[in-house]
Design a protein around this motif. Sequence first.
Motif, PDB file in Angstrom:
ATOM      1  N   ARG A  58       0.838  -1.192   0.000  1.00  0.00           N
ATOM      2  CA  ARG A  58       0.000   0.000   0.000  1.00  0.00           C
ATOM      3  C   ARG A  58       0.877   1.247   0.000  1.00  0.00           C
ATOM      4  N   THR A  59       0.353   2.291  -0.622  1.00  0.00           N
ATOM      5  CA  THR A  59       0.946   3.614  -0.494  1.00  0.00           C
ATOM      6  C   THR A  59       0.167   4.354   0.570  1.00  0.00           C
ATOM      7  N   ILE A  60       0.876   4.851   1.563  1.00  0.00           N
ATOM      8  CA  ILE A  60       0.261   5.577   2.671  1.00  0.00           C
ATOM      9  C   ILE A  60       0.706   7.034   2.577  1.00  0.00           C
ATOM     10  N   TRP A  61      -0.253   7.928   2.681  1.00  0.00           N
ATOM     11  CA  TRP A  61       0.029   9.363   2.680  1.00  0.00           C
ATOM     12  C   TRP A  61      -0.142   9.882   4.094  1.00  0.00           C
ATOM     13  N   LEU A  62       0.877  10.520   4.603  1.00  0.00           N
ATOM     14  CA  LEU A  62       0.832  11.129   5.930  1.00  0.00           C
ATOM     15  C   LEU A  62       0.958  12.639   5.750  1.00  0.00           C
ATOM     16  N   ASN A  63      -0.134  13.347   5.984  1.00  0.00           N
ATOM     17  CA  ASN A  63      -0.159  14.792   5.790  1.00  0.00           C
ATOM     18  C   ASN A  63      -0.003  15.487   7.130  1.00  0.00           C
ATOM     19  N   LYS A  64       0.926  16.429   7.191  1.00  0.00           N
ATOM     20  CA  LYS A  64       1.209  17.103   8.455  1.00  0.00           C
ATOM     21  C   LYS A  64      -0.020  17.809   9.007  1.00  0.00           C
TER      22      LYS A  64
END
Length: 112
Positions: A58-64
């Motif tokens: 999976r590609t996980i996006w972590l947005n500040k």
Amino acid sequence: MRIESDKVVTLRYSMFNGKDELIENMLAGPAIRYMHGAGKILPALEDQLNGMLAGEERTIWLNKDDYPGELDDDFRVEIIIDEVRPATDEELKNGIAEQTVREDVCGDDCIC
């Protein structure tokens, strides 16, 4: 088996910052192992791993902006889950996943 609290997770990953620069690549090297829910990895990442299965990618996006005070940049993490298993009694007692020394992969001084 799904990732949830008190499961030991073995995974590999690559992490990119908000400028899409590679900042860490653990895809080709030895996998890391941690106990889910024990607070040993970034909580924002742990939240995104909940429910994943062994073999899943999976590609996980972590947005500040979604994790104020926890992240200083936006990150993209390419994850491969190698293994998910129940923690042993010893691991639960200590709050950490047992690490195995893989001298054939990473030398005498590495625990991976």
